[in-house]
Design an enzyme around this catalytic site. Structure first.
Site, mmCIF file in Angstrom:
data_model
loop_
_atom_site.group_PDB
_atom_site.id
_atom_site.type_symbol
_atom_site.label_atom_id
_atom_site.label_comp_id
_atom_site.label_asym_id
_atom_site.label_seq_id
_atom_site.Cartn_x
_atom_site.Cartn_y
_atom_site.Cartn_z
ATOM 1 C CG HIS A 1 -2.048 -1.109 0.936
ATOM 2 N ND1 HIS A 1 -2.051 -2.533 1.157
ATOM 3 C CD2 HIS A 1 -3.253 -0.942 -0.086
ATOM 4 C CE1 HIS A 1 -3.270 -2.761 0.861
ATOM 5 N NE2 HIS A 1 -3.968 -2.108 0.274
ATOM 6 C CD GLU B 1 -9.661 -7.526 -2.024
ATOM 7 O OE1 GLU B 1 -8.706 -7.211 -2.348
ATOM 8 O OE2 GLU B 1 -10.498 -7.104 -1.044
ATOM 9 C CG ASP C 1 -5.197 -8.060 -1.214
ATOM 10 O OD1 ASP C 1 -3.812 -8.296 -0.745
ATOM 11 O OD2 ASP C 1 -5.846 -7.157 -1.010
ATOM 12 C CB CYS D 1 -10.807 -1.687 -8.474
ATOM 13 S SG CYS D 1 -10.803 -2.675 -6.978
HETATM 14 C C1 PEP Z 1 -6.550 -4.972 -4.527
HETATM 15 O O1 PEP Z 1 -6.358 -6.051 -3.520
HETATM 16 O O2 PEP Z 1 -6.292 -5.226 -5.765
HETATM 17 C C2 PEP Z 1 -7.235 -3.635 -4.101
HETATM 18 C C3 PEP Z 1 -7.643 -2.941 -5.056
HETATM 19 O O3 PEP Z 1 -7.398 -3.534 -2.692
HETATM 20 P P1 PEP Z 1 -6.149 -2.799 -2.165
HETATM 21 O O4 PEP Z 1 -4.817 -2.524 -2.896
HETATM 22 O O5 PEP Z 1 -6.388 -1.972 -1.069
HETATM 23 O O6 PEP Z 1 -5.727 -4.352 -0.921
HETATM 24 MG MG MG Z 2 -7.097 -5.666 -1.650
#
Ligand code: PEP
Ligand code: MG
Length: 580
Positions: free
Chosen positions: A198, A443, A467, A514
């Site tokens: 992140h 995910e 994920d 996403c």
């Molecule tokens: C993902 O896991 O691709 C996602 C969009 O959520 P995050 O990156 O916040 O875990």
């Molecule tokens: Mg995620």
């Protein structure tokens, strides 16, 4: 002396500026009292952390002896190993834990302060400077103890063309990095980290160059060193000579020009050559990002990572505060949809205001633990506050509610029941709210493989590739040591994605991606060929992806990607991807 270091390129572009070293040890650490019977265990925990830190230094020593490794490396490893082995530091900590019955982190920082103060007294400048080494050793042990970092010290960025502030840290947590939004930071480099951690995601959302997993940047760089961060190639150049500096300044200007040219696409329609409309949405972390989503002409917000509202504060945001935050985004987007994802806290995303909650144990495997919807279902009162706030915001525009980390049918049912309860509570309180579509993130491989309950019970899907890759390949997305195995093009990942897209489309259910794959222009054609018509990414990437969409022929890509998906050899997949 000029030298360069290599790491993982996580956020493109070039930054030229002065180093600002970030130290965590001197920043706040938690202080708590232990029960008498827990004291021995705490000393044991400390001993274990010291041993782990020692083992880390041993493996660094092995790397330092490889030909071509910076000469300074071996020197600092030796000094650090000596400091760690010296009982002045570690015995003092054990004593403090026993005498004051305090936690190891706190004892460690107290003892560090004591030792460092003695160093300040030294006449010899060289010895005085070794203070920094002690701080770094303490940081190493603290990192093992806590597995997390603390709030960044703020330093005001100087102005001027060459005076971008470049943060150099051992590691940065997402909570640290999000604070850069309010500071003028030109770029950053860290010694730890993986490409879809992140922290890296926040860097991309800030559109600042960043390189992670550098390993030796923090110990080798001094405050105010002149640095060039090449976030596209994953290179850091320290103390560059005039020629290199000129070349990079030129490249920086060229990149800025390219960006300006892309601006022309803002008003263009996002359509393929054969007329397929493709929706391009924005991922945001904070309400203020909504403006950037609008500026690049996004079709909506495809992912609002609300957990960032909960970070860097002692108190949780209450229902009204959350409602105002969500409403401000909804209003900024006018008639465009805003997809608000419920709290995805846990794993690498931490919030100290949630410290005493269900998820706040030192989880043995945080990414597999009480994260996201699991945490929310374990804390229904807290979840209901957020659900009510989101529902209330729906009265002011088009809201979609997105649930992260679902894997089980019963999680879907429990979530839907809580949303119903939130609606009931709002009706009782005579609060207004409108209809919201409810979607689930795909995910976890189990979700992609058993889509039935998602298709039957929800209104839309959003594939979280970050994920999905992590859990499919068993690669910790934050761990630089296995980052080379984190492969979005692994046939298993591609299969899970394309199956999900197809299954959703078969029942006419909207499906988006996403995760970071959606914002990578090198993958746009692949995803279009899988049938994807809704992408969500950082605003900074949207126009480049749009450019790819406008140059693509969707029908042709569908046929080619169908062939690519039959392959299971990585080289062949890459080869076909090139040909797309
Ligand atoms: C993902 O896991 O691709 C996602 C969009 O959520 P995050 O990156 O916040 O875990
Ligand atoms: Mg995620």
């Amino acid at each position: 002396m000029t030298f360069s270091l290599h790491g993982q390129a996580v956020s493109g572009g070039i930054a030229i500026g002065r180093a600002h070293l970030v130290s965590h040890a001197i920043l706040e650490v938690a202080h708590y009292q232990l029960r008498e019977r827990d004291v021995a265990g705490e000393v044991g925990r400390f001993d274990k952390a010291v041993a782990t830190a020692g083992a880390e230094l041993d493996s660094l020593r092995a790397e330092a002896s490889v030909p071509g490794a910076p000469a300074e490396l071996s020197a600092f490893v030796n000094v650090h190993a000596m400091i760690l082995a010296d009982p002045t530091l570690t015995d003092g900590v054990r004593e403090l834990i026993r005498e004051r019955r305090c936690n190891a982190e706190w004892a460690m920082v107290q003892q560090m302060q004591l030792v460092v103060d003695q160093f300040d007294e030294f006449e010899d400048a060289y010895l005085r400077e070794r203070k920094q080494d002690i701080v770094q050793v303490v940081e190493r042990v603290l990192r093992v103890l806590q597995g997390k970092q603390r709030k960044l010290a703020r330093r005001k960025a100087a102005t001027g063309a060459d005076d971008d502030l470049i943060v150099v840290a051992n590691d940065l947590s997402p909570a640290d990095t999000i604070q850069f939004k309010n500071l003028r930071i030109g770029g950053f480099v860290t010694d730890m980290g993986g490409s879809t951690s992140h922290t890296a995601i926040v860097a991309r959302s800030l559109a600042i160059p960043a390189v992670v997993g550098m390993q030796y940047a923090r110990p080798l760089i001094q405050d105010d060193d002149l640095l060039i961060v090449d976030g596209t190639r994953g290179v850091l150049i320290v103390d560059p000579d005039g020629g290199v500096l000129r070349e990079y300044r030129l490249r920086k200007t060229e990149l800025e020009l390219d960006r300006t040219k892309l601006q022309r696409l803002v008003t263009g329609r996002s359509r393929t050559l054969d007329g397929e409309h493709v929706e391009l949405h924005a991922n945001i972390e904070l309400p203020q990002d909504a403006e950037r989503a609008r500026d690049v002409g996004a079709d909506g917000v495809g992912l609002f990572r609300t957990e960032f509202l909960f970070m860097n504060r002692d108190e949780l945001p209450d229902e009204d505060e959350q409602f105002e935050a969500y409403r401000s985004v909804v209003k900024a987007l006018g008639d465009k949809p805003v997809t608000i994802r419920t709290l995805d806290i846990g794993a690498d995303k931490e919030a100290r205001a949630l410290r005493n909650r269900a998820g706040n144990r030192a989880a043995p495997n945080p990414a597999l633990g009480l994260r996201a919807i699991r945490f929310c279902l374990a804390e229904p009162q807290l979840f209901l506050v957020q659900l009510r706030a989101i529902l209330r915001a729906s009265h002011y525009g088009k809201v979609r509610l997105l649930i992260p980390m679902l894997a089980h049918a019963q999680e879907i049912e429990q979530t839907l029941a809580l949303i119903e309860l939130a609606r009931f509570q709002l009706r009782e309180a005579r609060q207004k709210f409108d209809a919201v579509a409810i979607g689930g993130m795909i995910e976890i491989p189990a979700a992609a493989l058993a889509l039935g309950p998602f298709l039957r019970r929800l209104d839309f899907l959003s594939i979280g590739t970050n994920d999905l890759i992590q859990y499919t390949l068993a690669i910790d997305r934050t761990d630089g040591a296995v980052a080379h195995l984190y492969d979005p093009l692994h046939p298993a990942v591609l299969k899970l994605m394309s199956q999900t897209i197809q299954s959703a489309q078969r029942v006419a259910m909207p499906v988006a991606v996403c995760g970071e794959m959606a914002g990578d222009p090198k993958l746009t054609r692949l995803l279009l060929g899988m049938g994807l018509r809704e992408f969500s990414m950082h605003p900074s990437q949207l126009l480049e992806v749009k450019q790819q969409v406008m140059m693509a022929d969707a029908a042709q890509l569908a046929a080619r990607v169908a062939r690519l998906l039959k392959l299971d050899e990585p080289e062949k997949i890459s080869e076909q991807l090139e040909k797309l």
